[in-house]
Write a protein that holds these residues in place. Structure first.
Motif, PDB file in Angstrom:
ATOM      1  N   ALA A 161      36.391  24.697 -30.628  1.00 33.65           N
ATOM      2  CA  ALA A 161      36.722  24.301 -29.266  1.00 33.65           C
ATOM      3  C   ALA A 161      37.538  25.371 -28.544  1.00 33.65           C
ATOM      4  CB  ALA A 161      37.493  22.979 -29.282  1.00 33.65           C
ATOM      5  N   GLU A 162      38.273  26.172 -29.323  1.00 34.64           N
ATOM      6  CA  GLU A 162      39.099  27.240 -28.746  1.00 34.64           C
ATOM      7  C   GLU A 162      38.443  28.602 -28.952  1.00 34.64           C
ATOM      8  OE1 GLU A 162      42.095  26.852 -27.277  1.00 34.64           O
ATOM      9  OE2 GLU A 162      43.077  25.064 -28.076  1.00 34.64           O
ATOM     10  N   TRP A 216      47.092  20.635 -29.444  1.00 35.43           N
ATOM     11  CA  TRP A 216      47.847  21.108 -30.605  1.00 35.43           C
ATOM     12  C   TRP A 216      48.742  22.291 -30.253  1.00 35.43           C
ATOM     13  CZ3 TRP A 216      44.687  24.408 -34.587  1.00 35.43           C
ATOM     14  CH2 TRP A 216      43.907  25.343 -33.914  1.00 35.43           C
ATOM     15  N   ARG A 272      38.527  22.468 -34.296  1.00 37.23           N
ATOM     16  CA  ARG A 272      39.515  22.887 -33.305  1.00 37.23           C
ATOM     17  C   ARG A 272      39.302  24.344 -32.904  1.00 37.23           C
ATOM     18  NH1 ARG A 272      43.951  19.646 -32.473  1.00 37.23           N
ATOM     19  NH2 ARG A 272      44.201  17.855 -33.859  1.00 37.23           N
ATOM     20  N   GLY A 307      44.317  23.514 -26.253  1.00 34.98           N
ATOM     21  CA  GLY A 307      44.273  22.114 -26.652  1.00 34.98           C
ATOM     22  C   GLY A 307      45.661  21.521 -26.819  1.00 34.98           C
ATOM     23  N   GLY A 327      37.999  19.758 -39.772  1.00 40.54           N
ATOM     24  CA  GLY A 327      38.858  19.508 -38.629  1.00 40.54           C
ATOM     25  C   GLY A 327      39.393  20.787 -38.033  1.00 40.54           C
ATOM     26  N   LEU A 328      39.828  21.713 -38.865  1.00 42.08           N
ATOM     27  CA  LEU A 328      40.354  22.977 -38.368  1.00 42.08           C
ATOM     28  C   LEU A 328      39.245  23.812 -37.742  1.00 42.08           C
ATOM     29  CD1 LEU A 328      42.755  24.833 -38.073  1.00 42.08           C
ATOM     30  CD2 LEU A 328      42.331  25.704 -40.379  1.00 42.08           C
ATOM     31  N   TRP A 334      46.935  28.891 -27.124  1.00 37.01           N
ATOM     32  CA  TRP A 334      45.956  27.817 -27.262  1.00 37.01           C
ATOM     33  C   TRP A 334      45.887  27.007 -25.978  1.00 37.01           C
ATOM     34  CZ3 TRP A 334      43.108  29.260 -30.902  1.00 37.01           C
ATOM     35  CH2 TRP A 334      43.542  29.570 -32.185  1.00 37.01           C
TER      36      TRP A 334
END
Length: 710
Positions: free
Chosen positions: A24-25, A526, A21, A524, A17-18, A522
């Motif tokens: 994606a970034e 989050w 993310r 996203g 999961g990390l 960031w």
């Protein structure tokens, strides 16, 4: 079996999961390198002992591992890259501390200084010189650090930079912190190359008129003199500050008004000013090139104008002393210019990250100061705000009528003030202990004046100075500055314009800064987790523990604190600056004197001619302050005893902070805890560092130590 397999599946899922993310970034990962670099620098500055030399080499070990993992594991390479950046920051500042010249220990008595004038600074009541290659004895080598000397008000001498001079003066080293945990002037001077300051006791003698001066120092002094001649008083001092970077001549009343109205940032040459300078140069050069149609059609005008603007910005940065906000702006401008030339998007977070890395590598200690923190926080928040609003701004932009575009300009100006103000307020509050409530209103009026009148007129005045025609542009600049001062005076007079608040603890500011980076760097969803860190950092203000009593490093000033009430005991020669620093650290605007005889603070303080005792809520004595030699045997009077004179008796039941204690270890603070009062000295707080002077030794074993100078 599930109880055995489950612990293995959960960490793998968390990693996936990390990693997803981060993938994606991917374009934002590099933005965290300067953040990690800054964290490594802050790690070096944690109070304590000086790290051993081998630590800097150990800190660089993650670098080859990060390069080896590049392209294989996004999460692993990024984590090791951050560790490598932190190690690099730690190593750079450690090397700078090792290579820096040792601090200067000036003589206690007046001496005759000889040296070369490096800088001249105008003051409200005279002039201050920065001398290099200083000697006060014929057989001593020249100092590797500069010495600042204030001339007497009636001294007519105005030496040019590069002149060799001689003067009798009293010089002292940089001041120690006003209390444990306060701003460390000795640390700042250590990394900035300053060795001390003082004041002249006699007239200045110029030994040699001509000499080698720092680049642009003579031009800076000449500009200041001509501006001061054309615009006397506060407008001229502010105009000189905007054109040359020196604020020393601004009267205190104008400084207070600008500070309390939230306009003090306009006095510091910063990104706003270099943007104005470069923007004016860009459009001026582009307009001139447009008059040459053949050149404009064949080669265009944007790249050439961008290069000219960068040259103007570089010159302005050097002229104003290469301050941290200017360096940040100039390095960003360099990348923006390159982006314009190659046709890429100019404004991006990577430009800010590049500028941060360069500034941290060049001046790593700057991260501790308000200039670095407020400058980068404001620009980071503005870039993030622009990124968030960009799709909305571009939607239907071509079809908007003129009044809608004008409204967007006004709205953008207000939004800029609000975003930058929100981003910088915690840092300003931490360093200055004041909260300006009406800064947005003041900036909405003063910033356009500065942008469209003050700075353009100042630039035109500098261009016309070689021809002696700077009079009318300086007059126009003065009109704009008087308008800014009128706004500052008006807003500062509003009820509650500036509130005094105790600064949040350093760890809370670091947590808030991390949350601001998380929110801005960031893209996203989050990113909004950063709001939790920002909130926790703000709440740390409530968790801060403030000292209940303080003793100054010269033993001439003492204070008790009960709730929001501050009580001072001033002896002859007590420093006003120290008292103001204490009030700022406590978040209070004023203090009372301890009574000569009687009670104060609702009975929590009881004073006689011989002593004052701070009592707990239960009436038990906590801290006693002796007054002269009125108490023959003070031991047991309270758990902590403060005394401006040496206490000869050995007290087994009390911790004594007397004349010898502050002479050896600097200012002392007393914190009230559940286990009882805790005493902490400035030396214990800072530890053994290169900028902390060693414990002084008495001149002889049979004599008492001399009183340290203020």
């Amino acid at each position: 079996m599930s109880s055995i397999v489950q612990p293995q599946v959960w960490p793998a899922g968390l990693r996936l999961g990390l990693a997803g993310r981060l993938a994606a970034e991917h374009g934002r990962l590099a933005l965290w390198l300067p953040v990690a670099m800054g964290a490594g620098i802050l790690l070096y500055f944690l109070p304590g002992e000086e790290p051993a030399a081998w630590w800097r080499w150990l800190a660089l070990l993650p670098l080859p591992a990060a390069l080896a993992l590049r392209g294989r594991s996004v999460l692993g390479a990024w984590a090791l890259g951050l560790a490598a950046a932190a190690g690099l920051g730690f190593a750079i500042v450690s090397w700078q501390a090792e290579w820096a010249p040792p601090p200067v220990d000036p003589p206690r008595q007046a001496v005759v200084l000889t040296g070369r004038v490096a800088e001249t600074d105008l003051l409200p009541g005279g002039i201050r010189l920065t001398l290099t290659d200083v000697r006060w004895a014929p057989d001593m080598p020249p100092l590797a650090r500069g010495i600042r000397v204030r001339l007497r008000a009636q001294d007519p001498a105005r030496p040019a930079p590069g002149a060799r001079v001689s003067i009798r003066a009293l010089v002292r080293g940089p001041s120690a912190p006003a209390y444990p945990g306060a701003w460390d002037f000795q640390r700042a001077a250590f990394f900035e190359g300053h060795g001390g300051s003082g004041f002249a006791l006699g007239p200045l003698e110029v030994l040699k008129e001509a000499g080698t001066a720092p680049p642009l120092a003579a031009m800076r002094a000449a500009i200041e003199a001509r501006v001061a001649a054309a615009l006397p008083g506060a407008p001229g001092a502010i105009a000189a500050a905007l054109l040359t970077g020196g604020q020393s001549a601004i009267p205190p009343a104008a400084l207070d008004a600008m500070r309390d109205s939230g306009l003090a940032h306009l006095l510091s040459v910063s990104g706003l000013h270099i943007v104005i300078v470069m923007g004016a140069a860009f459009f001026a050069v582009r307009a001139v090139l447009a008059l040459w149609p053949g050149f404009a059609l064949r080669w265009g005008t944007r790249p050439q104008s961008a290069v000219a603007a960068l040259a103007a910005g570089g010159f302005y940065t050097l002229l104003t002393g290469s301050q941290v906000p200017m360096l940040r702006s100039f390095f960003m401008a360099a990348l923006v210019t390159l982006a314009i030339i190659v046709g890429r998007r100019a404004l991006s977070p990577r430009v800010l990250a590049f500028a941060a890395i360069v500034v941290l590598a060049w001046k790593p200690a700057a991260i501790l100061g308000p200039s670095f923190q407020m400058s980068f926080a404001a620009v980071m928040a503005l870039i993030a705000g622009f990124e968030a609003a960009r799709p909305w701004l571009l939607r239907g932009a071509a079809a908007r009528p003129w009044w809608a575009r004008a409204g967007l300009v006004v709205l953008g100006t207000l939004a800029t003030s609000v975003i930058a103000g929100l981003a910088t307020t915690p840092f300003g509050l931490h360093h200055f202990g004041r909260l300006q409530l009406y800064g947005v209103a003041a900036n909405a009026l003063a910033v356009p004046l500065t942008s469209f009148l003050v700075m353009p007129a100042g630039m035109l005045a500098m261009l016309l100075m070689p021809f002696g025609l700077e009079g009318w542009p300086l007059e126009a600049m003065g009109w704009g500055i008087r308008g800014v001062l009128a706004v500052a005076d008006s807003v500062a007079s509003w009820p509650g314009a500036a509130l005094a608040l105790a600064p949040m603890p350093g760890w809370g500011l670091a947590l808030l800064g991390f949350g601001l980076c998380w929110l801005c760097l960031w893209r996203g969803g989050w990113r909004f987790g950063g709001l939790a860190a920002i909130g926790a950092g703000l709440l740390s203000w409530q968790a801060a523990t403030l000292p209940a009593a303080l003793a100054s490093g010269d033993g001439r000033l003492f204070a008790f604190r009960v709730g929001e009430q501050i009580f001072l005991e001033r002896l002859s020669g007590a420093s006003r600056f120290t008292a103001e620093s204490w009030l700022r650290g406590w978040g209070e605007a004023e203090a009372q004197r301890l009574p000569h005889d009687g009670e104060a603070a609702g009975g929590r303080i009881r004073c006689t001619a011989a002593s004052c005792v701070l009592l707990g809520p239960d009436g038990a004595p906590l801290v006693a302050l002796l007054r002269g030699a009125g108490v023959e045997n003070p031991c047991g009077l309270a758990p902590v005893i403060l005394s401006p004179e040496p206490v000869r008796a050995r007290c087994s039941g009390s911790q004594v902070v007397d004349r010898f204690s502050v002479w050896r270890d600097g200012a002392h603070g007393v914190w009230l805890e559940a286990e009882g009062p805790r005493v902490l000295s400035d030396r214990a707080w800072r530890g053994e560092r290169p900028w902390v002077p060693p414990r002084p030794l008495p001149r002889s074993r049979s004599t008492e130590p001399a009183a340290p100078a203020e």
